[in-house]
Design a protein around this motif. Structure first.
Motif, mmCIF file in Angstrom:
data_model
loop_
_atom_site.group_PDB
_atom_site.id
_atom_site.type_symbol
_atom_site.label_atom_id
_atom_site.label_comp_id
_atom_site.label_asym_id
_atom_site.label_seq_id
_atom_site.Cartn_x
_atom_site.Cartn_y
_atom_site.Cartn_z
ATOM 1 N N THR A 71 -0.437 4.403 -11.806
ATOM 2 C CA THR A 71 -0.741 4.152 -10.400
ATOM 3 C C THR A 71 0.429 4.509 -9.504
ATOM 4 O O THR A 71 1.577 4.547 -9.934
ATOM 5 C CB THR A 71 -1.084 2.666 -10.162
ATOM 6 O OG1 THR A 71 0.073 1.877 -10.423
ATOM 7 C CG2 THR A 71 -2.213 2.200 -11.061
ATOM 8 N N ARG A 72 0.120 4.730 -8.237
ATOM 9 C CA ARG A 72 1.153 4.868 -7.216
ATOM 10 C C ARG A 72 1.638 3.457 -6.909
ATOM 11 O O ARG A 72 0.838 2.618 -6.468
ATOM 12 C CB ARG A 72 0.574 5.496 -5.948
ATOM 13 C CG ARG A 72 -0.121 6.835 -6.161
ATOM 14 C CD ARG A 72 -1.147 7.086 -5.060
ATOM 15 N NE ARG A 72 -2.010 8.226 -5.380
ATOM 16 C CZ ARG A 72 -3.034 8.202 -6.233
ATOM 17 N NH1 ARG A 72 -3.351 7.077 -6.888
ATOM 18 N NH2 ARG A 72 -3.752 9.277 -6.460
ATOM 19 N N PHE A 240 -3.944 9.154 -14.605
ATOM 20 C CA PHE A 240 -3.607 8.864 -13.214
ATOM 21 C C PHE A 240 -4.872 8.527 -12.445
ATOM 22 O O PHE A 240 -5.913 9.165 -12.621
ATOM 23 C CB PHE A 240 -2.915 10.071 -12.589
ATOM 24 C CG PHE A 240 -2.298 9.805 -11.250
ATOM 25 C CD1 PHE A 240 -1.492 8.696 -11.031
ATOM 26 C CD2 PHE A 240 -2.507 10.686 -10.194
ATOM 27 C CE1 PHE A 240 -0.901 8.465 -9.799
ATOM 28 C CE2 PHE A 240 -1.921 10.468 -8.959
ATOM 29 C CZ PHE A 240 -1.121 9.349 -8.758
ATOM 30 N N VAL A 277 5.540 6.452 -9.401
ATOM 31 C CA VAL A 277 4.301 6.063 -10.085
ATOM 32 C C VAL A 277 4.718 5.277 -11.321
ATOM 33 O O VAL A 277 5.821 5.447 -11.845
ATOM 34 C CB VAL A 277 3.442 7.282 -10.480
ATOM 35 C CG1 VAL A 277 3.017 8.064 -9.245
ATOM 36 C CG2 VAL A 277 4.183 8.194 -11.468
ATOM 37 N N GLN A 384 -5.602 0.363 -6.588
ATOM 38 C CA GLN A 384 -5.276 1.457 -5.669
ATOM 39 C C GLN A 384 -6.199 1.401 -4.464
ATOM 40 O O GLN A 384 -7.220 2.089 -4.387
ATOM 41 C CB GLN A 384 -5.388 2.821 -6.357
ATOM 42 C CG GLN A 384 -4.388 3.048 -7.475
ATOM 43 C CD GLN A 384 -2.983 3.358 -7.011
ATOM 44 O OE1 GLN A 384 -2.582 4.503 -6.841
ATOM 45 N NE2 GLN A 384 -2.203 2.291 -6.807
#
Length: 407
Positions: A71-72, A240, A277, A384
């Motif tokens: 994840t970001r 991702f 990330v 997210q």
């Protein structure tokens, strides 16, 4: 990490039945279309006792959200950058009350906005120099352009002061920030800002190494954070996730794709304020290091006294008492700020379950973590959805987690 067993939970003072309340809460968030997917992971007393994921990492592609989804983490990058700064502090390369201009001369003659309008902002000289500690505590007078609340915010947008930009250099972006007026006199107000990005440039200058290289070599690699970087490795790209926002009907819409994303390649600027990330497992390794006083698996990242200094409140009171915070990844009342983390001061004042001395932060896409030394507890929430203020999921997870403590 799978869902905890009853034996595991009881061994670390958690009630299995109460901990089980987290699963239906997660499922409701997905079923009601409030989140595409999420994961919750909990460690206590050195054991991973809860780990569950549900929903989708990418709705269009039907990719499930799993415990190793990348994840970001956006502003959850900030604590790692702050640790990098404090590593250099431990080497005697600077003091916290040193003027930043001693290392970054462009900060030598800052001015502070006092009024005016978009055509002409009135300013006065800064009454004192910005210190390293000011940057670590967000009391330097810097801001973010996305706030869209003040004349200075507008200047940031006009000058393109954005450390997540995919062009330019860290030095160039820092120079742009120093060309804008400060929002407040140094040390007088808490304002969430690009300060930690500036600290990334500070790390590069003081260490003599590119910031991204320093962070990888001195923190990420030693901690074994194998999926944490400023971009997603090609072999990790299938894990991702996509990022989402709400449209006007409160329906999830794509914000950033999981494949056609800028995060698939190294950025021009390594943003120490929001560029990484990561995964839940990786971030738990960082949390464990903080919980264990700066060491993990025999690798010492920081001294225990340095960790104690970082996790102490460095404000004269809570966030609400120093200026008027306009945005943060935490509430203001009852919450202080240390060197890279928010610090719980008074749970009753904050109106949430917690423990004095607990440190935390979150990211723009609703990710969050908190570390509770008194309870030897760390929790990581990965999802997210932007912005992070869209849902009260962090508070809800706190209640569910702390209600399960029974020892």
């Amino acid at each position: 990490m799978g869902v905890t067993t009853e034996t595991d939970a009881r061994e670390v003072g958690l009630c299995p039945q109460r901990l089980a309340r987290i699963a239906p809460w997660m499922d409701r968030l997905v079923a009601e279309g409030r989140l595409a997917g999420l994961s919750v992971t909990i460690q206590r007393r050195g054991k991973h006792v809860y780990g569950r994921a549900c929903g989708q990492a990418d709705i269009a592609r039907g990719t499930p959200f799993t415990l190793d989804t990348v994840t970001r983490i956006y502003s959850m990058t900030k604590p790692l950058t702050s640790v990098a700064v404090m590593q250099l502090y431990e080497q005697g390369l600077f003091q916290l009350d040193d003027p930043v201009s001693r290392y970054l001369p462009e900060f030598a003659h800052m001015r502070v906005a006092t009024g005016g309008n978009r055509a002409k902002i009135e300013t006065e000289p800064a009454r004192r120099q910005i210190t390293v500690r000011d940057l670590l505590t967000h009391t330097a007078g810097l801001t973010y352009g996305f706030m869209e609340a003040t004349l200075v915010d507008a200047v940031y947008r006009e000058k393109g002061i954005d450390f997540l930009a995919r062009e330019g250099t860290l030095a160039e972006m820092t120079a742009r920030a120093t060309a804008a007026p400060l929002l407040a006199q140094p040390g007088t107000a808490w304002n969430y800002s690009v300060a930690t990005d500036v600290l990334g440039h500070f790390v590069a200058v003081v260490s003599g190494r590119p910031f991204a290289d320093y962070l990888r070599d001195e923190i990420i690699a030693p901690l074994g954070m194998v999926d944490t970087d400023f971009h997603v490795r090609p072999d990790a790209l299938p894990r991702f996730c996509a990022c989402y926002a709400y449209d006007r009907q409160r329906t999830l819409r794509p914000f950033d794709d999981s494949v056609e994303t800028a995060f698939a390649r190294p950025p021009a600027i390594a943003s120490g304020g929001g560029g990484l990330v990561s995964t839940a497992a990786d971030y738990h390794r960082f949390c464990r290091m903080i919980l264990d006083g700066g060491v993990l698996d025999g690798r010492r990242i920081l001294g225990r006294k340095t960790v104690a200094l970082m996790t102490a409140n460095h404000l004269p009171g809570d966030l609400a008492s120093i200026g008027t915070p306009r945005f943060a990844e935490t509430s203001y009342a009852g919450i202080g700020f240390g060197l890279g983390f928010s610090v719980m001061l008074e749970p009753a004042k904050a109106q949430i379950l917690g423990t004095p001395g607990e440190v935390a932060w979150g990211g723009m896409a609703s990710t969050a973590f908190w570390i509770d030394p008194a309870e030897d507890l760390a929790v990581v929430l990965m999802t997210q959805l932007v912005p992070s203020s869209a849902l009260p999921i962090r508070k809800e997870l706190r209640v569910l987690t702390y209600a399960a403590l029974v020892d």
